[in-house]
Design a protein around this motif. Structure first.
Motif, PDB file in Angstrom:
ATOM      1  N   LEU A   1      -6.162  -4.179  -8.551  1.00  0.00           N
ATOM      2  CA  LEU A   1      -6.764  -2.946  -8.053  1.00  0.00           C
ATOM      3  C   LEU A   1      -7.779  -2.395  -9.040  1.00  0.00           C
ATOM      4  O   LEU A   1      -8.874  -1.962  -8.648  1.00  0.00           O
ATOM      5  CB  LEU A   1      -5.675  -1.903  -7.783  1.00  0.00           C
TER       6      LEU A   1
ATOM      7  N   VAL B   1      -9.044   3.592  -1.696  1.00  0.00           N
ATOM      8  CA  VAL B   1      -8.402   2.288  -1.573  1.00  0.00           C
ATOM      9  C   VAL B   1      -8.324   1.953  -0.087  1.00  0.00           C
ATOM     10  O   VAL B   1      -7.666   2.651   0.679  1.00  0.00           O
ATOM     11  CB  VAL B   1      -6.999   2.293  -2.204  1.00  0.00           C
TER      12      VAL B   1
ATOM     13  N   ALA C   1      -6.871  -6.466  -3.550  1.00  0.00           N
ATOM     14  CA  ALA C   1      -7.065  -5.032  -3.332  1.00  0.00           C
ATOM     15  C   ALA C   1      -8.537  -4.784  -3.043  1.00  0.00           C
ATOM     16  O   ALA C   1      -9.414  -5.459  -3.594  1.00  0.00           O
ATOM     17  CB  ALA C   1      -6.625  -4.234  -4.548  1.00  0.00           C
TER      18      ALA C   1
ATOM     19  N   MET D   1      -4.617  -3.183   0.434  1.00  0.00           N
ATOM     20  CA  MET D   1      -4.080  -4.004  -0.654  1.00  0.00           C
ATOM     21  C   MET D   1      -2.885  -4.780  -0.110  1.00  0.00           C
ATOM     22  O   MET D   1      -2.172  -4.319   0.780  1.00  0.00           O
ATOM     23  CB  MET D   1      -3.673  -3.165  -1.860  1.00  0.00           C
TER      24      MET D   1
ATOM     25  N   PRO E   1      -0.325  -5.912  -6.115  1.00  0.00           N
ATOM     26  CA  PRO E   1      -1.767  -5.670  -6.012  1.00  0.00           C
ATOM     27  C   PRO E   1      -2.324  -4.670  -7.029  1.00  0.00           C
ATOM     28  O   PRO E   1      -3.533  -4.584  -7.176  1.00  0.00           O
ATOM     29  CB  PRO E   1      -1.933  -5.128  -4.582  1.00  0.00           C
ATOM     30  N   TRP E   2      -1.463  -3.909  -7.677  1.00  0.00           N
ATOM     31  CA  TRP E   2      -1.998  -2.917  -8.620  1.00  0.00           C
ATOM     32  C   TRP E   2      -1.400  -2.991 -10.015  1.00  0.00           C
ATOM     33  O   TRP E   2      -2.016  -2.554 -10.984  1.00  0.00           O
ATOM     34  CB  TRP E   2      -1.853  -1.494  -8.080  1.00  0.00           C
TER      35      TRP E   2
ATOM     36  N   PHE F   1       0.842  -1.202   0.000  1.00  0.00           N
ATOM     37  CA  PHE F   1       0.000   0.000   0.000  1.00  0.00           C
ATOM     38  C   PHE F   1       0.871   1.243   0.000  1.00  0.00           C
ATOM     39  O   PHE F   1       0.622   2.197  -0.737  1.00  0.00           O
ATOM     40  CB  PHE F   1      -0.925  -0.024   1.215  1.00  0.00           C
TER      41      PHE F   1
END
Length: 780
Positions: free
Chosen positions: A523, A366, A355, A369, A389-390, A298
């Protein structure tokens, strides 16, 4: 000759000093040009107004720190936040006439000059705290290169003379409109905030925490004396590596404080007898996102997100910001437990990433995550600094992309109750081709599916053939456009060749798009759920609640504006269409039941070819989350889901599906979070998107004669084809119609017309035709 040379040198430098002494009154007697004087003025002005590099603190949504970002570990504080002992100790050992001179101690400078020249080496220093502040500022703030840092400390008389002039000018500037005491206190505060005190500690606040795990206002006499003594040499008097030397130097400072009347004899004896009291290990805050624990991914997303908004990592490492993020610590902890509970961190070849995003009409926050992997940069295969995660997972997210095909169909005029034909396994679609451009049969993962399903049931049961056929009618481009609009924005970003994935899929008319073969960001997938959960309002997935600078002033962050990307009624109706995935017959029903899920939600599973990756996206109007489980090695292999205490693992005959590890991770992570939220019903649906658009309604002709039915449909501007089927209804009667309710532009209506007889099974005699009435036609 040597004594004469020394004498000449002393006379020369003494003359320079005398000229310098005249500077405040006569402009330096012309020692420097006007250009040089301008440089002095500019330098002193910069020193008076400049901001010191500080530590940026990243916090969760409650303000609790999760990470520190810095180039120099420094937390500037006011002089009133420093103990009197600290202020006294530094003056006693470094500049005892500090409150008497005007920036330069001429008496001390002459004495040091004579002593050093006579000895042939530096025996005494003569720099005041003001001069030391100037040198430190140029070293730690102004200098950007190694050459500039060397120039800031070069042992030349030219540098010392510039330092003298700047010191005099600086104190004059700071004294304007103030008392001399106030101006001096300002210099002392600046110096104590900038000075390096070893072990990555800049300024007394950082040093107090590092060595004693305390705050600067609580520094005792012995602690303050230790820090003040280290100014002379942070290496020689390092209390960790050289405790005896540090103790001796500390006691020397205490002696100076006693001799100058700052402390009593009793205080001096007590302070000199105190142990050093250095904490072990040193309390230096971890620098960067690697120190953020399970919030490390994160944290890295925050840094990257702000970089795209125009706030660079270099700026973050120096500006001393406080960044309040959207991270929910409880949600993060629950997510991390679910991730490593399903796939332990040490499990090679299997990454489990997730996420979560909070829907909203004005912002998509958000919430958390994470990944089962440890965020790190040591080269271990089980650690990574890649934004799992993204960043897009190259293996794709499987049938979660059927959401976009369904949305495009609703946009084109179909309803969520549309009866989708489900071709059997091996359906050769004209838009589904292999790499050579040849038709490639599409197969279903499930067996025994009904030949016709409503779009709602099809989303829950996920037949590949049905959605590829649906995309034949919507067209590939509208489905790709819908994916980008709802949240898969990275698909539209140009690649190294300037061409985006979305462009390529459109150009090549890739029917496989609905099966989720393209790289997918977890995400972004979670944000798709947030867009639908926000009645079709897309917003960037933001991790920022607000930023303040070192003075407490708000720092603006440039974020993309929210967009209403689809009709709110479409989004709300599609949410209902996705609400059967956790119900009996749905692909995540087993995972939902095993985790005790008992509230309305919308969801969709996905599995890619060869079971190398699988995904699940689930959402309500309160929270959306997406999980992707995949082989994160350089040569991805087929994965098996494991079960019980056995985590997923590489295997030859894969059985990893979206309804296994990804769905189990989702329900396991979300249950604790939703436990604190009220049960939210599904949003209301719209007749327009239940049955289809008004102008696209298909007349109901089942039970009519074939000729009459065909004429009615053609009069409505629709295309018709007739197929004969064995049925007991009177010959020529329409017993089946597909589609019913609504139709896409240029879609052909298929009418099933009874032959009036039913073929007998092999070996069974054929009987007379049945009486009128028969049985309902298929597709009803």
């Amino acid at each position: 000759m040597r004594p004469i040379t020394k004498l000449l040198a002393i006379c020369l430098v003494a003359g320079v000093i005398v000229a310098g002494m005249a500077f405040p009154f006569a402009g330096g007697l012309g020692l420097l040009s006007n250009d040089a004087s301008d440089t002095v003025n500019a330098t002193s002005s910069d020193l008076a107004a400049g901001q010191l590099p500080g530590v940026t603190t990243v916090t969760d949504n409650q303000g609790a720190p999760i990470a520190y970002l810095y180039e120099q570990n420094r937390t500037p504080v006011s002089l009133q936040q420093m103990s009197p002992a600290m202020r006294g100790a530094i003056v006693a050992i470094e500049d005892r006439r500090f409150y008497e001179h005007d920036g330069v101690d001429w008496t001390g400078t002459l004495r040091a000059l004579v002593t050093n020249q006579s000895a042939g080496s530096t025996q005494q220093g003569a720099s005041t705290l003001t001069q030391q502040y100037i040198k430190n500022y140029q070293l730690y703030v102004t200098a950007q290169t190694e050459s500039e840092r060397l120039q800031a400390t070069e042992p030349t008389y030219a540098r010392k003379l510039r330092e003298v002039r700047v010191a005099l000018q600086l104190e004059r500037q700071l004294a304007a409109g103030r008392t001399k005491q106030e101006a001096k206190d300002e210099v002392l505060e600046r110096y104590l905030n900038i000075v390096f005190l070893g072990n990555n500690s800049y300024g007394v606040a950082a040093a107090a925490r590092t060595y004693f795990n305390t705050t600067p206002e609580r520094l005792t006499i012995s602690q303050a004396a230790l820090l003040a003594g280290m100014v002379q040499s942070t290496t020689q008097f390092d209390p960790v590596r050289h405790p005896q030397a540090a103790t001796g130097r500390r006691n020397e400072v205490i002696s100076q404080m006693l001799g100058q009347g700052m402390i009593s004899q009793q205080q001096a004896q007590q302070a000199a007898s105190d142990p050093l009291g250095i904490v072990q290990p040193l309390a230096t805050p971890a620098n960067g996102c690697t120190g953020a624990g399970n919030a490390a991914f994160f944290c890295k997303y925050v840094v990257d997100y702000l970089g795209e908004a125009g706030i660079s990592s270099e700026q973050l490492n120096r500006a001393g910001y406080t960044i309040r993020t959207t991270l929910d610590r409880n949600a993060m902890n629950a997510m991390q437990q679910a991730l490593v509970g399903e796939v332990p961190a040490q499990q090679r070849n299997v990454a489990d990433v997730m996420a979560t995003v909070q829907p909203g009409r004005d912002r998509h926050r958000v919430v958390a995550m994470g990944a089962n992997r440890v965020f790190g940069v040591n080269g271990d295969a089980l650690q990574t600094s890649y934004g799992l995660p993204w960043e897009p997972v190259n293996l794709g997210a499987g049938s979660t992309y059927k959401i976009f095909t369904a949305a495009a169909a609703l946009q084109a005029g179909l309803g969520i109750n549309y009866q989708m034909p489900i071709p059997p396994d091996g359906y050769a679609s004209p838009i589904y081709r292999d790499g050579a451009g040849n038709p490639f049969p599409v197969r279903n993962a499930e067996e025994g599916l009904a030949p016709v399903l409503s779009m709602t049931d099809a989303l829950a049961q996920s037949p590949n053939t049905g959605f590829v056929k649906l995309m034949e009618t919507t067209g590939v481009a509208p489905v790709v456009d819908m994916a980008v609009r709802l949240g898969m924005r990275s698909l539209a970003e140009p690649g190294p060749d300037g061409v985006s994935i979305a462009d390529t899929v459109r150009e090549q008319n890739q029917g496989s798009f609905t099966l989720g073969v393209t790289p997918t960001s977890p995400l972004e997938l979670a944000n798709v759920g947030a867009t639908l959960g926000s009645s079709g309002m897309w917003c960037p997935p933001s991790p920022i609640e607000g930023i303040t600078d070192a003075t407490g002033a708000a720092v603006p962050v440039a974020e993309q504006p929210c967009e209403q990307v689809v009709d709110p009624a479409l989004a709300d109706t599609l949410m209902t269409g996705l609400s059967k995935d956790d119900q009996p017959g749905g692909t995540s029903a087993a995972a939902a039941g095993a985790n005790g899920w008992n509230r309305p939600m919308s969801g969709k599973t996905g599995t890619t070819q060869n079971n190398r990756s699988a995904a699940f996206v689930g959402f309500t109007q309160q929270l959306s989350g997406a999980v992707i489980t995949f082989d994160d090695s350089s040569s991805p292999r087929t994965l098996c889901a494991g079960g019980g205490d056995s985590p997923p693992f590489p295997c030859s005959d894969g059985n990893l599906f979206g309804g296994t590890t990804p769905a189990r991770t989702w329900y396991r992570a979300m249950n604790p979070v939703f436990a604190g939220l009220p049960v939210a019903p599904l949003p209301p649906t719209s007749p327009r998107y239940l049955q289809g658009g008004t102008n696209e309604q298909v007349p109901e002709v089942i039970g009519d004669q074939a000729d009459d039915a065909t004429a009615e449909l053609r009069d409505a501007g629709l295309q018709v084809q007739v197929v004969q089927v064995g049925n007991r209804a009177p010959a020529g009667t329409v017993v089946g119609q597909n589609p019913r309710g609504s139709v896409l532009p240029d879609q052909v209506i298929t009418l099933q017309v009874s032959t009036g007889t039913v073929p007998s099974p092999p070996g069974v005699p054929t009987g007379p035709p049945p009486l009128a009435g028969g049985v309902p036609g298929a597709g009803g």
